[in-house]
Design a protein around this motif. Structure first.
Motif, short mmCIF file in Angstrom:
data_model
loop_
_atom_site.label_atom_id
_atom_site.label_comp_id
_atom_site.label_asym_id
_atom_site.label_seq_id
_atom_site.Cartn_x
_atom_site.Cartn_y
_atom_site.Cartn_z
N LEU A 1 0.82 -1.21 0.00
CA LEU A 1 0.00 0.00 0.00
C LEU A 1 0.86 1.26 0.00
O LEU A 1 0.58 2.23 -0.72
CB LEU A 1 -0.93 0.00 1.22
N ILE A 2 1.94 1.25 0.79
CA ILE A 2 2.84 2.41 0.82
C ILE A 2 3.49 2.60 -0.54
O ILE A 2 3.55 3.72 -1.07
CB ILE A 2 3.90 2.21 1.92
N THR A 3 3.97 1.49 -1.13
CA THR A 3 4.63 1.57 -2.43
C THR A 3 3.66 2.03 -3.51
O THR A 3 4.00 2.87 -4.35
CB THR A 3 5.22 0.20 -2.80
N LEU A 4 2.45 1.48 -3.49
CA LEU A 4 1.45 1.85 -4.49
C LEU A 4 1.06 3.31 -4.37
O LEU A 4 0.90 4.01 -5.38
CB LEU A 4 0.22 0.96 -4.34
N HIS A 5 0.95 3.81 -3.14
CA HIS A 5 0.59 5.21 -2.95
C HIS A 5 1.70 6.12 -3.48
O HIS A 5 1.43 7.10 -4.19
CB HIS A 5 0.35 5.48 -1.46
N SER A 6 2.95 5.81 -3.15
CA SER A 6 4.07 6.62 -3.63
C SER A 6 4.13 6.59 -5.16
O SER A 6 4.33 7.63 -5.81
CB SER A 6 5.38 6.10 -3.05
N PHE A 7 3.95 5.41 -5.73
CA PHE A 7 4.00 5.27 -7.18
C PHE A 7 2.86 6.03 -7.84
O PHE A 7 3.07 6.75 -8.84
CB PHE A 7 3.95 3.79 -7.55
N ALA A 8 1.64 5.89 -7.32
CA ALA A 8 0.48 6.53 -7.94
C ALA A 8 0.59 8.05 -7.89
O ALA A 8 0.35 8.73 -8.90
CB ALA A 8 -0.80 6.07 -7.23
N VAL A 9 0.97 8.60 -6.74
CA VAL A 9 1.09 10.06 -6.63
C VAL A 9 2.18 10.58 -7.55
O VAL A 9 2.00 11.57 -8.28
CB VAL A 9 1.38 10.46 -5.17
N GLY A 10 3.34 9.91 -7.55
CA GLY A 10 4.43 10.34 -8.42
C GLY A 10 4.08 10.26 -9.89
O GLY A 10 4.41 11.16 -10.67
#
Length: 250
Positions: free
Chosen positions: A57-66
Protein backbone atom coordinates in the motif's frame (compact mmCIF):
# COMPACT_ATOMS: atom_id res chain seq x y z
CA UNK A 1 8.96 -17.50 -33.59
CA UNK A 2 8.93 -20.44 -36.01
CA UNK A 3 10.92 -23.63 -35.43
CA UNK A 4 11.03 -26.25 -38.22
CA UNK A 5 7.90 -24.78 -39.73
CA UNK A 6 5.95 -24.80 -36.45
CA UNK A 7 4.92 -21.57 -34.79
CA UNK A 8 6.12 -21.46 -31.19
CA UNK A 9 4.23 -19.05 -28.90
CA UNK A 10 6.24 -16.36 -27.13
CA UNK A 11 5.22 -17.82 -23.78
CA UNK A 12 7.34 -20.88 -24.59
CA UNK A 13 10.52 -18.85 -24.05
CA UNK A 14 9.34 -17.81 -20.59
CA UNK A 15 8.45 -21.40 -19.71
CA UNK A 16 11.85 -22.59 -20.90
CA UNK A 17 13.64 -20.09 -18.65
CA UNK A 18 11.39 -21.06 -15.73
CA UNK A 19 12.36 -24.71 -16.27
CA UNK A 20 16.07 -23.80 -16.35
CA UNK A 21 15.64 -21.78 -13.15
CA UNK A 22 13.94 -24.72 -11.44
CA UNK A 23 16.64 -27.18 -12.53
CA UNK A 24 19.49 -24.90 -11.42
CA UNK A 25 17.75 -24.26 -8.11
CA UNK A 26 17.09 -27.94 -7.45
CA UNK A 27 20.72 -28.79 -8.24
CA UNK A 28 21.91 -26.58 -5.39
CA UNK A 29 24.71 -25.07 -7.48
CA UNK A 30 23.82 -21.52 -6.49
CA UNK A 31 22.75 -20.60 -2.98
CA UNK A 32 21.40 -17.25 -4.16
CA UNK A 33 19.06 -18.92 -6.69
CA UNK A 34 16.53 -21.18 -4.93
CA UNK A 35 14.14 -23.38 -6.96
CA UNK A 36 11.39 -21.44 -8.70
CA UNK A 37 8.76 -23.65 -7.07
CA UNK A 38 10.02 -22.54 -3.64
CA UNK A 39 9.96 -18.90 -4.76
CA UNK A 40 6.36 -19.21 -5.95
CA UNK A 41 5.31 -20.91 -2.70
CA UNK A 42 7.06 -18.19 -0.68
CA UNK A 43 5.35 -15.50 -2.77
CA UNK A 44 1.89 -17.00 -2.20
CA UNK A 45 2.53 -17.09 1.53
CA UNK A 46 4.06 -13.60 1.56
CA UNK A 47 1.14 -11.80 -0.10
CA UNK A 48 -1.14 -13.06 2.67
CA UNK A 49 0.86 -11.39 5.41
CA UNK A 50 0.04 -7.99 6.85
CA UNK A 51 3.66 -6.89 6.45
CA UNK A 52 3.59 -7.30 2.68
CA UNK A 53 0.13 -5.74 2.34
CA UNK A 54 1.18 -2.67 4.34
CA UNK A 55 4.37 -2.31 2.29
CA UNK A 56 2.44 -2.76 -0.96
CA UNK A 57 0.00 0.00 0.00
CA UNK A 58 2.84 2.41 0.82
CA UNK A 59 4.63 1.57 -2.43
CA UNK A 60 1.45 1.85 -4.49
CA UNK A 61 0.59 5.21 -2.95
CA UNK A 62 4.07 6.62 -3.63
CA UNK A 63 4.00 5.27 -7.18
CA UNK A 64 0.48 6.53 -7.94
CA UNK A 65 1.09 10.06 -6.63
CA UNK A 66 4.43 10.34 -8.42
CA UNK A 67 3.00 9.03 -11.70
CA UNK A 68 -0.06 11.32 -11.63
CA UNK A 69 2.21 14.32 -11.10
CA UNK A 70 4.55 13.09 -13.84
CA UNK A 71 1.72 12.58 -16.35
CA UNK A 72 0.12 15.97 -15.67
CA UNK A 73 3.41 17.87 -15.75
CA UNK A 74 4.88 15.82 -18.60
CA UNK A 75 1.90 16.20 -20.91
CA UNK A 76 1.55 19.92 -20.13
CA UNK A 77 5.23 20.65 -20.74
CA UNK A 78 5.29 18.42 -23.83
CA UNK A 79 2.32 20.28 -25.33
CA UNK A 80 3.99 23.65 -24.67
CA UNK A 81 7.28 22.46 -26.17
CA UNK A 82 5.52 21.02 -29.20
CA UNK A 83 3.47 24.13 -29.90
CA UNK A 84 5.83 26.97 -28.97
CA UNK A 85 9.39 27.10 -30.32
CA UNK A 86 10.62 29.41 -27.54
CA UNK A 87 9.51 26.96 -24.84
CA UNK A 88 11.06 24.09 -26.77
CA UNK A 89 14.42 25.85 -27.04
CA UNK A 90 14.30 26.76 -23.35
CA UNK A 91 13.56 23.29 -21.97
CA UNK A 92 14.73 20.78 -24.59
CA UNK A 93 18.34 20.66 -23.42
CA UNK A 94 17.29 20.01 -19.81
CA UNK A 95 14.78 17.35 -20.79
CA UNK A 96 17.40 15.52 -22.84
CA UNK A 97 19.94 15.79 -20.02
CA UNK A 98 17.55 14.27 -17.49
CA UNK A 99 16.45 11.51 -19.88
CA UNK A 100 20.04 10.34 -20.34
CA UNK A 101 21.38 11.16 -16.85
CA UNK A 102 21.78 8.47 -14.13
CA UNK A 103 18.96 9.74 -11.94
CA UNK A 104 19.78 7.24 -9.19
CA UNK A 105 22.68 9.51 -8.23
CA UNK A 106 20.19 12.28 -7.40
CA UNK A 107 18.31 10.26 -4.76
CA UNK A 108 20.79 11.07 -1.94
CA UNK A 109 20.39 14.75 -2.81
CA UNK A 110 16.61 14.34 -2.68
CA UNK A 111 16.95 12.71 0.73
CA UNK A 112 18.76 15.81 1.97
CA UNK A 113 16.10 18.10 0.49
CA UNK A 114 12.95 16.14 1.39
CA UNK A 115 14.03 13.89 4.25
CA UNK A 116 13.99 10.13 4.80
CA UNK A 117 10.35 9.57 4.00
CA UNK A 118 7.70 9.02 1.38
CA UNK A 119 8.12 12.48 -0.17
CA UNK A 120 11.58 11.51 -1.41
CA UNK A 121 10.16 8.37 -3.06
CA UNK A 122 7.36 10.34 -4.74
CA UNK A 123 9.84 12.88 -6.13
CA UNK A 124 12.07 10.01 -7.33
CA UNK A 125 9.15 8.41 -9.20
CA UNK A 126 8.31 11.78 -10.72
CA UNK A 127 11.87 12.41 -11.93
CA UNK A 128 12.22 8.93 -13.42
CA UNK A 129 8.93 9.10 -15.33
CA UNK A 130 8.28 12.69 -16.37
CA UNK A 131 11.03 13.26 -18.95
CA UNK A 132 10.14 10.44 -21.33
CA UNK A 133 6.49 11.57 -21.16
CA UNK A 134 7.58 15.10 -22.10
CA UNK A 135 9.61 13.88 -25.09
CA UNK A 136 6.89 11.62 -26.48
CA UNK A 137 4.16 14.23 -25.98
CA UNK A 138 6.33 16.83 -27.70
CA UNK A 139 6.88 14.46 -30.64
CA UNK A 140 3.16 13.77 -30.91
CA UNK A 141 2.22 17.45 -30.82
CA UNK A 142 4.79 18.30 -33.48
CA UNK A 143 3.30 15.65 -35.78
CA UNK A 144 -0.21 17.11 -35.58
CA UNK A 145 -0.94 18.62 -39.03
CA UNK A 146 -1.54 22.35 -39.07
CA UNK A 147 -4.57 21.68 -41.28
CA UNK A 148 -6.39 20.10 -38.33
CA UNK A 149 -5.69 23.15 -36.18
CA UNK A 150 -6.74 25.56 -38.92
CA UNK A 151 -9.91 23.57 -39.46
CA UNK A 152 -10.78 23.88 -35.77
CA UNK A 153 -10.17 27.62 -35.83
CA UNK A 154 -12.28 28.02 -38.96
CA UNK A 155 -15.17 26.34 -37.16
CA UNK A 156 -14.76 28.69 -34.21
CA UNK A 157 -13.23 26.25 -31.74
CA UNK A 158 -12.17 27.82 -28.47
CA UNK A 159 -8.55 27.28 -27.30
CA UNK A 160 -9.80 24.71 -24.78
CA UNK A 161 -11.75 22.80 -27.44
CA UNK A 162 -8.89 23.12 -29.92
CA UNK A 163 -6.42 21.43 -27.61
CA UNK A 164 -8.84 19.10 -25.85
CA UNK A 165 -10.69 17.77 -28.91
CA UNK A 166 -8.16 18.12 -31.74
CA UNK A 167 -4.52 18.53 -30.71
CA UNK A 168 -4.40 16.10 -27.78
CA UNK A 169 -6.49 13.47 -29.55
CA UNK A 170 -4.31 13.66 -32.64
CA UNK A 171 -1.20 13.26 -30.48
CA UNK A 172 -2.74 10.57 -28.26
CA UNK A 173 -0.76 7.58 -29.63
CA UNK A 174 2.57 9.19 -28.79
CA UNK A 175 1.28 10.47 -25.44
CA UNK A 176 0.19 6.97 -24.43
CA UNK A 177 3.51 5.56 -25.60
CA UNK A 178 5.27 8.03 -23.33
CA UNK A 179 3.01 7.17 -20.41
CA UNK A 180 3.67 3.44 -20.97
CA UNK A 181 7.43 3.99 -20.90
CA UNK A 182 7.02 6.36 -17.97
CA UNK A 183 5.17 3.70 -15.98
CA UNK A 184 8.05 1.26 -16.38
CA UNK A 185 10.57 3.93 -15.39
CA UNK A 186 8.32 4.93 -12.49
CA UNK A 187 8.42 1.38 -11.11
CA UNK A 188 12.20 1.58 -11.29
CA UNK A 189 12.07 4.92 -9.51
CA UNK A 190 9.86 3.74 -6.65
CA UNK A 191 12.07 0.71 -6.03
CA UNK A 192 15.32 2.70 -6.15
CA UNK A 193 13.86 5.42 -3.95
CA UNK A 194 12.63 2.97 -1.33
CA UNK A 195 15.82 0.92 -1.46
CA UNK A 196 17.99 3.95 -0.76
CA UNK A 197 15.63 5.30 1.88
CA UNK A 198 15.33 1.67 3.09
CA UNK A 199 12.78 2.38 5.82
CA UNK A 200 9.45 2.22 4.03
CA UNK A 201 7.51 0.01 1.61
CA UNK A 202 9.19 -2.52 -0.62
CA UNK A 203 12.60 -1.03 0.11
CA UNK A 204 12.27 -2.09 3.74
CA UNK A 205 11.30 -5.63 2.68
CA UNK A 206 14.15 -5.90 0.17
CA UNK A 207 16.59 -4.75 2.85
CA UNK A 208 15.16 -7.25 5.35
CA UNK A 209 15.23 -10.24 2.98
CA UNK A 210 18.68 -9.51 1.57
CA UNK A 211 20.19 -8.95 5.03
CA UNK A 212 18.78 -12.25 6.32
CA UNK A 213 19.56 -14.12 3.05
CA UNK A 214 15.88 -15.05 2.67
CA UNK A 215 16.27 -15.54 -1.07
CA UNK A 216 12.87 -17.17 -1.61
CA UNK A 217 11.02 -14.09 -0.40
CA UNK A 218 13.57 -11.79 -2.06
CA UNK A 219 13.00 -13.32 -5.50
CA UNK A 220 9.24 -13.57 -4.91
CA UNK A 221 9.12 -9.84 -4.19
CA UNK A 222 11.19 -9.15 -7.31
CA UNK A 223 8.89 -11.24 -9.49
CA UNK A 224 5.81 -9.46 -8.12
CA UNK A 225 7.36 -6.10 -9.06
CA UNK A 226 8.26 -7.31 -12.55
CA UNK A 227 4.77 -8.72 -13.06
CA UNK A 228 3.13 -5.47 -11.91
CA UNK A 229 5.28 -3.42 -14.31
CA UNK A 230 4.52 -5.77 -17.22
CA UNK A 231 0.78 -5.75 -16.52
CA UNK A 232 0.62 -1.95 -16.38
CA UNK A 233 2.65 -1.68 -19.57
CA UNK A 234 0.42 -4.25 -21.30
CA UNK A 235 -2.71 -2.36 -20.21
CA UNK A 236 -1.45 0.91 -21.69
CA UNK A 237 -0.34 -0.91 -24.84
CA UNK A 238 -3.85 -2.37 -25.18
CA UNK A 239 -5.32 1.14 -24.96
CA UNK A 240 -2.79 2.32 -27.55
CA UNK A 241 -4.01 -0.30 -30.02
CA UNK A 242 -7.61 0.74 -29.43
CA UNK A 243 -6.91 4.36 -30.37
CA UNK A 244 -4.55 3.67 -33.26
CA UNK A 245 -7.16 5.06 -35.65
CA UNK A 246 -6.35 8.57 -34.37
CA UNK A 247 -2.86 8.20 -35.83
CA UNK A 248 -4.32 6.84 -39.06
CA UNK A 249 -6.72 9.77 -39.41
CA UNK A 250 -3.95 12.17 -38.58
Amino acid sequence: MTVYGYRVPMMASLLAWCLIWELVGQSGLMFLLPPLSSVVAAGIAMVQTGTWQAAALITLHSFAVGMVLAIVAGVALGVLMGRFKAVDELFSIWVNIFVSAPLSALVPVLMILFGMGETTVIVTVFLFAVWIIVLDTRAGIQHVPNSLIEMGRCYGASPFALYGKIVLLAALPEILAGIRLGLVRGVKGVVIGQLLVAIIGYGELFELYSRSFDMENFWALTIILFAAAMLMSAAIEYIEKKIDYYAGVR
